[in-house]
Design a protein around this motif. Sequence first.
Motif, PDB file in Angstrom:
ATOM      1  N   LEU A   1       4.539   8.368 -12.027  1.00 17.36           N
ATOM      2  CA  LEU A   1       5.845   9.010 -12.106  1.00 17.36           C
ATOM      3  C   LEU A   1       5.705  10.417 -12.660  1.00 17.36           C
ATOM      4  CD1 LEU A   1       7.948   6.117 -13.671  1.00 17.36           C
ATOM      5  CD2 LEU A   1       7.879   6.810 -11.278  1.00 17.36           C
ATOM      6  N   PRO A   2       6.642  11.310 -12.342  1.00 14.29           N
ATOM      7  CA  PRO A   2       6.623  12.632 -12.969  1.00 14.29           C
ATOM      8  C   PRO A   2       6.957  12.526 -14.455  1.00 14.29           C
ATOM      9  CG  PRO A   2       8.617  12.341 -11.662  1.00 14.29           C
ATOM     10  CD  PRO A   2       7.751  11.156 -11.379  1.00 14.29           C
ATOM     11  N   ALA A   3       6.434  13.461 -15.232  1.00 16.68           N
ATOM     12  CA  ALA A   3       6.750  13.494 -16.661  1.00 16.68           C
ATOM     13  C   ALA A   3       8.027  14.263 -16.920  1.00 16.68           C
ATOM     14  CB  ALA A   3       5.592  14.125 -17.436  1.00 16.68           C
ATOM     15  N   ILE A   4       8.288  15.322 -16.134  1.00 17.00           N
ATOM     16  CA  ILE A   4       9.429  16.195 -16.398  1.00 17.00           C
ATOM     17  C   ILE A   4      10.215  16.457 -15.112  1.00 17.00           C
ATOM     18  CG2 ILE A   4       8.179  17.322 -18.276  1.00 17.00           C
ATOM     19  CD1 ILE A   4       7.923  19.783 -16.442  1.00 17.00           C
ATOM     20  N   ASN A   5      11.449  16.924 -15.277  1.00 18.89           N
ATOM     21  CA  ASN A   5      12.243  17.385 -14.139  1.00 18.89           C
ATOM     22  C   ASN A   5      13.102  18.575 -14.581  1.00 18.89           C
ATOM     23  OD1 ASN A   5      14.448  16.288 -15.516  1.00 18.89           O
ATOM     24  ND2 ASN A   5      14.651  14.532 -14.148  1.00 18.89           N
ATOM     25  N   ASP A   6      14.132  18.891 -13.810  1.00 13.29           N
ATOM     26  CA  ASP A   6      14.919  20.094 -14.087  1.00 13.29           C
ATOM     27  C   ASP A   6      15.730  20.006 -15.379  1.00 13.29           C
ATOM     28  OD1 ASP A   6      13.932  21.324 -11.911  1.00 13.29           O
ATOM     29  OD2 ASP A   6      15.808  21.478 -10.794  1.00 13.29           O
ATOM     30  N   VAL A   7      15.985  18.803 -15.878  1.00 14.98           N
ATOM     31  CA  VAL A   7      16.672  18.690 -17.168  1.00 14.98           C
ATOM     32  C   VAL A   7      15.804  19.306 -18.263  1.00 14.98           C
ATOM     33  CG1 VAL A   7      17.605  17.106 -18.884  1.00 14.98           C
ATOM     34  CG2 VAL A   7      17.983  16.665 -16.455  1.00 14.98           C
ATOM     35  N   HIS A   8      14.503  19.001 -18.246  1.00 15.07           N
ATOM     36  CA  HIS A   8      13.597  19.595 -19.215  1.00 15.07           C
ATOM     37  C   HIS A   8      13.536  21.111 -19.046  1.00 15.07           C
ATOM     38  CE1 HIS A   8      12.125  15.417 -18.758  1.00 15.07           C
ATOM     39  NE2 HIS A   8      11.710  15.516 -20.007  1.00 15.07           N
TER      40      HIS A   8
ATOM     41  N   LEU B   1      10.233  20.458 -24.651  1.00 13.73           N
ATOM     42  CA  LEU B   1       9.309  21.427 -24.074  1.00 13.73           C
ATOM     43  C   LEU B   1       9.788  22.851 -24.323  1.00 13.73           C
ATOM     44  CD1 LEU B   1       8.596  19.754 -20.613  1.00 13.73           C
ATOM     45  CD2 LEU B   1       7.205  19.636 -22.685  1.00 13.73           C
ATOM     46  N   PRO B   2       9.138  23.596 -25.207  1.00 13.42           N
ATOM     47  CA  PRO B   2       9.430  25.033 -25.265  1.00 13.42           C
ATOM     48  C   PRO B   2       8.948  25.694 -23.980  1.00 13.42           C
ATOM     49  CG  PRO B   2       7.549  24.489 -26.648  1.00 13.42           C
ATOM     50  CD  PRO B   2       8.109  23.182 -26.159  1.00 13.42           C
ATOM     51  N   ALA B   3       9.440  26.904 -23.710  1.00 16.24           N
ATOM     52  CA  ALA B   3       9.137  27.562 -22.434  1.00 16.24           C
ATOM     53  C   ALA B   3       7.635  27.650 -22.191  1.00 16.24           C
ATOM     54  CB  ALA B   3       9.776  28.944 -22.403  1.00 16.24           C
ATOM     55  N   GLY B   4       6.858  27.929 -23.228  1.00 14.67           N
ATOM     56  CA  GLY B   4       5.417  28.053 -23.050  1.00 14.67           C
ATOM     57  C   GLY B   4       4.747  26.787 -22.577  1.00 14.67           C
ATOM     58  N   ALA B   5       5.306  25.639 -22.943  1.00 16.18           N
ATOM     59  CA  ALA B   5       4.706  24.372 -22.546  1.00 16.18           C
ATOM     60  C   ALA B   5       4.849  24.119 -21.051  1.00 16.18           C
ATOM     61  CB  ALA B   5       5.344  23.225 -23.329  1.00 16.18           C
ATOM     62  N   LEU B   6       5.771  24.827 -20.395  1.00 17.96           N
ATOM     63  CA  LEU B   6       5.960  24.667 -18.956  1.00 17.96           C
ATOM     64  C   LEU B   6       5.020  25.544 -18.153  1.00 17.96           C
ATOM     65  CD1 LEU B   6       9.860  24.665 -18.830  1.00 17.96           C
ATOM     66  CD2 LEU B   6       8.362  22.700 -18.473  1.00 17.96           C
ATOM     67  N   THR B   7       4.598  26.665 -18.725  1.00 17.90           N
ATOM     68  CA  THR B   7       3.871  27.660 -17.941  1.00 17.90           C
ATOM     69  C   THR B   7       2.414  27.828 -18.343  1.00 17.90           C
ATOM     70  OG1 THR B   7       4.666  29.392 -19.439  1.00 17.90           O
ATOM     71  CG2 THR B   7       5.988  28.952 -17.476  1.00 17.90           C
ATOM     72  N   ALA B   8       2.086  27.614 -19.606  1.00 16.86           N
ATOM     73  CA  ALA B   8       0.723  27.870 -20.071  1.00 16.86           C
ATOM     74  C   ALA B   8      -0.233  26.799 -19.560  1.00 16.86           C
ATOM     75  CB  ALA B   8       0.681  27.911 -21.597  1.00 16.86           C
ATOM     76  N   ARG B   9      -1.430  27.226 -19.137  1.00 14.04           N
ATOM     77  CA  ARG B   9      -2.424  26.257 -18.699  1.00 14.04           C
ATOM     78  C   ARG B   9      -2.792  25.324 -19.847  1.00 14.04           C
ATOM     79  NH1 ARG B   9      -7.762  25.176 -18.619  1.00 14.04           N
ATOM     80  NH2 ARG B   9      -8.611  24.280 -16.690  1.00 14.04           N
TER      81      ARG B   9
ATOM     82  N   LEU C   1      16.667  22.861 -20.411  1.00 13.85           N
ATOM     83  CA  LEU C   1      16.712  22.903 -21.866  1.00 13.85           C
ATOM     84  C   LEU C   1      15.725  23.916 -22.422  1.00 13.85           C
ATOM     85  CD1 LEU C   1      16.933  19.080 -22.607  1.00 13.85           C
ATOM     86  CD2 LEU C   1      18.732  20.757 -22.985  1.00 13.85           C
ATOM     87  N   ALA C   2      14.521  23.982 -21.807  1.00 12.87           N
ATOM     88  CA  ALA C   2      13.519  24.940 -22.256  1.00 12.87           C
ATOM     89  C   ALA C   2      14.023  26.368 -22.027  1.00 12.87           C
ATOM     90  CB  ALA C   2      12.205  24.722 -21.528  1.00 12.87           C
ATOM     91  N   GLY C   3      14.674  26.619 -20.874  1.00 14.56           N
ATOM     92  CA  GLY C   3      15.198  27.944 -20.589  1.00 14.56           C
ATOM     93  C   GLY C   3      16.306  28.336 -21.544  1.00 14.56           C
TER      94      GLY C   3
END
Length: 327
Positions: free
Chosen positions: A312-319, A198-206, A322-324
């Motif tokens: 189940l969740p798809a992501i957690n703080d590990v993702h 997940l690049p940073a944009g994939a976490l925040t962009a709608r 890494l993105a950060g």
Amino acid sequence: MPAQPFPLFLSSRRRWLAQAGWGAVACVAAPASGAARRGAAPPRYPLAPRQHFWLPHLSPSGPVVALVNLHTQMIQVFRDGVAIGFSSVSTGKAGHGTPPGVYPVLQKARHHRSSTYNNAPMPYMLRLTWPGVALHGGHLPGYPASHGCIRLPHAFAARVFETLRLGDLVMVVRHALPSGASPITLLAPITAQAAPMLPAGALTARNFWRAAPPAPGVPLTLLASLPQQRLHVLQAGALLAACNLPPVAPGTAPEGNGLCLWQADGERAAWRAEGDASTEALAARWWLASGEVAQRLRPHLAAGSRLLISALPAINDVHRGLAGAAG
């Protein structure tokens, strides 16, 4: 059979979700170690010693990576970006800690013995470092107890041995998750090339889209997380797109997991379904409501594409970490 907005192949996964306690992941107390016997509270892990799950049908093909978390004493195996295996582990004890890092599988040996520790058996050995760190079947007492290797339950070790190839990556982290956060996720943290999934944009962009267009004729995997209301679209084990999903009304969410498989019948889109109608209706509603996402994906839904709806969740703080770091 008529074509539908999105083809569905539904298969309930209630049993393994219930066995793992993943509706609300409950940690399992490990057997008391020496520190615990002296009065310290024993560590708590998400899976009991030797507990494991192997679900290859969730992602039948594609590149494979694995994630070992030293803090949770757990391994997950991901194929084509989706988790297919979950197991407790026993890693290096004090003075022999398993080093964090990203390691390719260097060597495989079904029947191996240690050249350092009294000819000890190391069945289904997958070597990660030449000095001696490896995945292999072994004794799991419920806490870190090895001389640096990553011990697996024997049945799980055999499956991992057959699934990982030479050069496949194993990522070892030491990551304590926030209280109440799920250590068990369905999306791989890295790609087969060791880049963050997940690049940073994939976490925040709608609506997030990878710059490179999808490869023609290569199946897509659509991973929808009910608790996170987020859809991740994967191709060949890498992220293609991500978007928000409409919320699920109380009482309408299906139980367990649904696996939906695209089938092609000449120029027509054929589909088949089994399982509960609530998951089928939810998938169709999401597909119709996703607008731009559906329009852009429709030409690329090659035969073999699938939609996995998960409790189940798809992501957690590990993702997120890494993105950060990548950003």
